[in-house]
Design a protein around this motif. Structure first.
Motif, PDB file in Angstrom:
ATOM      1  N   ASP A 136       0.836  -1.203   0.000  1.00  0.00           N
ATOM      2  CA  ASP A 136       0.000   0.000   0.000  1.00  0.00           C
ATOM      3  C   ASP A 136       0.871   1.252   0.000  1.00  0.00           C
ATOM      4  O   ASP A 136       0.623   2.197  -0.766  1.00  0.00           O
ATOM      5  N   GLN A 137       1.892   1.271   0.845  1.00  0.00           N
ATOM      6  CA  GLN A 137       2.792   2.423   0.923  1.00  0.00           C
ATOM      7  C   GLN A 137       3.605   2.568  -0.362  1.00  0.00           C
ATOM      8  O   GLN A 137       3.820   3.672  -0.849  1.00  0.00           O
ATOM      9  N   LEU A 138       4.022   1.445  -0.899  1.00  0.00           N
ATOM     10  CA  LEU A 138       4.778   1.462  -2.149  1.00  0.00           C
ATOM     11  C   LEU A 138       3.933   2.024  -3.292  1.00  0.00           C
ATOM     12  O   LEU A 138       4.408   2.834  -4.093  1.00  0.00           O
ATOM     13  N   LYS A 139       2.658   1.632  -3.338  1.00  0.00           N
ATOM     14  CA  LYS A 139       1.748   2.129  -4.378  1.00  0.00           C
ATOM     15  C   LYS A 139       1.532   3.637  -4.241  1.00  0.00           C
ATOM     16  O   LYS A 139       1.479   4.360  -5.238  1.00  0.00           O
ATOM     17  N   LYS A 140       1.430   4.122  -2.993  1.00  0.00           N
ATOM     18  CA  LYS A 140       1.270   5.564  -2.776  1.00  0.00           C
ATOM     19  C   LYS A 140       2.476   6.326  -3.316  1.00  0.00           C
ATOM     20  O   LYS A 140       2.320   7.346  -3.987  1.00  0.00           O
ATOM     21  N   LYS A 152       2.533   8.948  -6.557  1.00  0.00           N
ATOM     22  CA  LYS A 152       3.060  10.296  -6.365  1.00  0.00           C
ATOM     23  C   LYS A 152       4.119  10.632  -7.420  1.00  0.00           C
ATOM     24  O   LYS A 152       4.196  11.755  -7.907  1.00  0.00           O
ATOM     25  N   ASP A 153       4.913   9.634  -7.791  1.00  0.00           N
ATOM     26  CA  ASP A 153       5.978   9.835  -8.775  1.00  0.00           C
ATOM     27  C   ASP A 153       5.559   9.424 -10.188  1.00  0.00           C
ATOM     28  O   ASP A 153       6.413   9.281 -11.072  1.00  0.00           O
ATOM     29  N   HIS A 154       4.244   9.215 -10.394  1.00  0.00           N
ATOM     30  CA  HIS A 154       3.695   8.867 -11.708  1.00  0.00           C
ATOM     31  C   HIS A 154       4.312   7.590 -12.295  1.00  0.00           C
ATOM     32  O   HIS A 154       4.574   7.503 -13.487  1.00  0.00           O
ATOM     33  N   CYS A 155       4.523   6.633 -11.433  1.00  0.00           N
ATOM     34  CA  CYS A 155       5.106   5.355 -11.844  1.00  0.00           C
ATOM     35  C   CYS A 155       4.042   4.518 -12.561  1.00  0.00           C
ATOM     36  O   CYS A 155       2.886   4.486 -12.144  1.00  0.00           O
TER      37      CYS A 155
END
Length: 174
Positions: free
Chosen positions: A14-18, A22-25
């Motif tokens: 979840d944190q990784l997805k956030k 944020k960085d438009h990954c």
């Protein structure tokens, strides 16, 4: 990370997805260090440990897609196979003849193995840089190895093989 802890893994993703949003990954590629099998190098097999399915189920519950057990280096983030020799008493008696011969050759040539941590970092990094320029390949820099040693203070070790070339030359001349 304890991949058996579903809550922890879910929180991590979840944190990784956030961060990724944020960085438009576009996507996240990960290759967890999960030990799935042990076998002798002469007897490759596709058996998997029971925990492997647990890990895969946990990853899938986090919406991860398992791409299979690929062997192409282009498909992976880390080496797929890792060769280990687990130490035990009288290990030298069970080594293959070829390995024993290589050890004797190294001894005869006065090759010495030294190991340490931060005190060998500069020399190790210098040698990596030499290999990098000689082979024309991308290798890790000093900062990477420094970070590893800092993150694994008890288990991070640098091994270097040394040899006194002046002594070898002197012996050869005799």
């Amino acid at each position: 990370m304890d991949y058996k802890d579903k809550e922890l893994v879910q929180y991590y993703f979840d944190q990784l997805k956030k961060l990724a949003k944020k960085d438009h990954c576009i996507f996240i590629k990960f290759d967890p260090a999960v030990h799935v099998n042990d076998y002798d190098s002469k007897s490759y097999n596709i058996n998997r440990y029971k925990e492997t399915e647990l890990y895969l189920d946990t990853f899938k519950s986090c919406k991860a897609i398992h791409k299979g057990y690929t062997t192409s280096i282009a498909d992976t983030v880390q080496p797929r196979f890792q060769s280990n020799v687990y130490s035990y008493e009288n290990i030298d008696e069970t080594l293959p003849k070829h390995t024993k011969r290589l050890i004797k050759d190294a001894d005869r040539r006065n090759v010495q193995i030294i190991h340490g941590q931060g005190e060998l970092l500069d020399e190790f990094s210098r040698l990596v840089e030499l290999a990098k320029s000689r082979k024309g390949v991308a290798l890790r820099d000093k900062g990477y190895f420094k970070t590893l040693l800092e993150n694994y203070p008890e288990g991070g070790v640098i091994f270097l093989a040394t040899c006194n070339v002046y002594k070898l030359n002197e012996d050869a001349n005799k």
